[in-house]
Design a protein around this motif. Sequence first.
Motif, short mmCIF file in Angstrom:
data_model
loop_
_atom_site.label_atom_id
_atom_site.label_comp_id
_atom_site.label_asym_id
_atom_site.label_seq_id
_atom_site.Cartn_x
_atom_site.Cartn_y
_atom_site.Cartn_z
N GLN A 67 26.76 10.44 -30.53
CA GLN A 67 26.15 10.35 -30.64
C GLN A 67 25.21 12.00 -30.63
O GLN A 67 24.83 12.44 -30.32
CB GLN A 67 25.07 10.23 -28.77
CG GLN A 67 24.07 9.86 -28.16
CD GLN A 67 23.93 9.07 -26.71
OE1 GLN A 67 24.55 7.55 -26.82
NE2 GLN A 67 23.45 9.74 -25.72
N TYR A 122 20.44 1.94 -38.48
CA TYR A 122 19.94 2.56 -38.35
C TYR A 122 19.39 1.96 -37.21
O TYR A 122 18.56 1.29 -36.72
CB TYR A 122 18.31 2.05 -39.53
CG TYR A 122 17.80 2.65 -41.04
CD1 TYR A 122 18.60 4.22 -40.97
CD2 TYR A 122 18.29 1.83 -42.08
CE1 TYR A 122 18.55 4.55 -42.48
CE2 TYR A 122 18.81 2.23 -43.49
CZ TYR A 122 18.89 3.40 -43.54
OH TYR A 122 18.54 3.93 -44.95
N LYS A 123 19.24 3.06 -36.25
CA LYS A 123 18.68 3.21 -34.89
C LYS A 123 17.61 2.45 -34.43
O LYS A 123 16.44 3.16 -34.85
CB LYS A 123 18.77 5.05 -34.48
CG LYS A 123 19.35 4.25 -32.94
CD LYS A 123 19.23 5.58 -32.32
CE LYS A 123 19.06 5.98 -30.46
NZ LYS A 123 18.96 6.91 -30.34
N GLY A 126 14.47 4.80 -33.98
CA GLY A 126 15.51 5.98 -34.11
C GLY A 126 14.69 7.26 -35.93
O GLY A 126 15.34 8.16 -35.21
N GLU A 130 20.96 7.26 -38.32
CA GLU A 130 22.02 6.04 -38.67
C GLU A 130 22.39 6.39 -36.98
O GLU A 130 23.34 7.01 -36.10
CB GLU A 130 22.70 6.58 -39.39
CG GLU A 130 21.85 6.40 -40.95
CD GLU A 130 22.34 7.28 -41.43
OE1 GLU A 130 23.97 6.47 -42.19
OE2 GLU A 130 22.03 6.97 -43.04
N ILE A 131 23.55 4.98 -37.02
CA ILE A 131 24.00 4.77 -35.67
C ILE A 131 24.90 4.20 -35.97
O ILE A 131 25.43 2.59 -36.45
CB ILE A 131 23.18 4.34 -33.93
CG1 ILE A 131 24.14 3.88 -33.29
CG2 ILE A 131 22.24 3.35 -34.91
CD1 ILE A 131 23.19 3.63 -31.67
N ARG A 184 22.80 2.97 -25.06
CA ARG A 184 23.73 2.37 -26.27
C ARG A 184 23.10 0.54 -26.42
O ARG A 184 22.36 0.89 -27.61
CB ARG A 184 25.16 3.11 -26.51
CG ARG A 184 25.44 3.26 -28.17
CD ARG A 184 27.09 3.61 -28.36
NE ARG A 184 27.46 3.13 -29.43
CZ ARG A 184 27.09 4.73 -30.23
NH1 ARG A 184 26.58 5.90 -29.97
NH2 ARG A 184 27.44 4.40 -32.06
N THR A 187 19.55 0.37 -26.90
CA THR A 187 18.93 0.84 -27.46
C THR A 187 19.34 -0.07 -28.76
O THR A 187 18.60 -0.67 -29.36
CB THR A 187 19.26 1.77 -27.71
OG1 THR A 187 19.53 3.23 -27.24
CG2 THR A 187 18.97 2.47 -29.48
N TRP A 188 20.71 -1.17 -28.86
CA TRP A 188 20.41 -2.42 -29.86
C TRP A 188 19.17 -3.00 -29.87
O TRP A 188 19.17 -3.81 -30.25
CB TRP A 188 22.40 -2.56 -30.10
CG TRP A 188 23.22 -1.75 -30.10
CD1 TRP A 188 24.11 -0.86 -29.32
CD2 TRP A 188 23.33 -1.39 -31.62
NE1 TRP A 188 25.38 -0.36 -30.21
CE2 TRP A 188 23.84 -0.23 -31.67
CE3 TRP A 188 22.04 -1.50 -32.77
CZ2 TRP A 188 24.63 0.11 -33.33
CZ3 TRP A 188 22.36 -0.92 -33.76
CH2 TRP A 188 23.66 -0.09 -34.48
N GLU A 191 16.04 -3.22 -31.26
CA GLU A 191 16.17 -4.62 -32.30
C GLU A 191 16.03 -6.04 -31.90
O GLU A 191 16.84 -6.72 -31.88
CB GLU A 191 17.02 -4.30 -33.50
CG GLU A 191 17.16 -4.18 -34.18
CD GLU A 191 15.77 -4.70 -35.51
OE1 GLU A 191 14.69 -5.91 -35.80
OE2 GLU A 191 15.35 -3.32 -35.84
#
Length: 280
Positions: A67, A122-123, A126, A130-131, A184, A187-188, A191
């Motif tokens: 992370q 791409y986060k 962010g 990258e994630i 986490r 965060t997704w 998008e």
Amino acid sequence: MSRARTSNEIWWAVMLDKWHEFLHNCPKLPKKPIAESSWPFQIGTNITIKEYNTFLNNYGSSEYKFQFELNSDNKTGSVHIIDMTTPVHEDVVHLLQNFFEVPNGGVIFRPPIKVSGQPLHYKPYGNGVEIAPDVAVYPGTALIPRPATSTIRPRPPSDIDGNPYARIMCEVAVGQGVGHLKQRCLTWMCEQYVRAVVSIKISSPRIEIREPATGYFYRTMTAKLYRQGMAIRKWDFGNARKNSRDPISDPAPCNAPNLPNFQINIPIGEIQQVALEAKM
């Protein structure tokens, strides 16, 4: 078949890696195993986004999950190990992949639904970080073209390889803390192309007691389903009731297969629907 490297070539490869680490501010992987009680475990500070992405591309398939936390300058950050890909973790990931591939009806080449493990994206918001999720579910190119050939302007987001941005993400945590797992997943969800996130938290086994019939350790597990515009749904399952001190006298309610109260209806149909909307 590739040629096996000689001992001299291996020595030079190791030396080049060390020289690269000396010249660049790279995260440093631990040389000894890390206890779960030590997670999150910091392995780098003041790492630039470019340095982290390079590190992730080189070591993202290792046994660790990483992370990256941005500093206030939005250019550098710290890198932590938040979990490990243990056999239990990988078994759950493999099971999820199998479930998501069922709607393909056995189609292997160019399936309508593509399921991948740890593809880099791409986060969201962010700054180019990258994630990678544990499992990503995409619309196949049979349903939607790659963003590079899309007629939509501006072009839709993609993963780092130019594939359509995954619509469903799965995060599986064993040693990873609940707080980091929730962060986490949220965060997704930032998008808009991500329609749902499946989260599974597997607690540590209760090593002092086992199931009498099977010999399995007792474990508590929690699943969550995040969907755009809908309330988060939660299921506590496993062979031990959450916070129960005596799983034998106080058995878990999830004690048989196909119980309606412990079934997650994964919104796989949204992948086709979003794909059709993207074509219009």
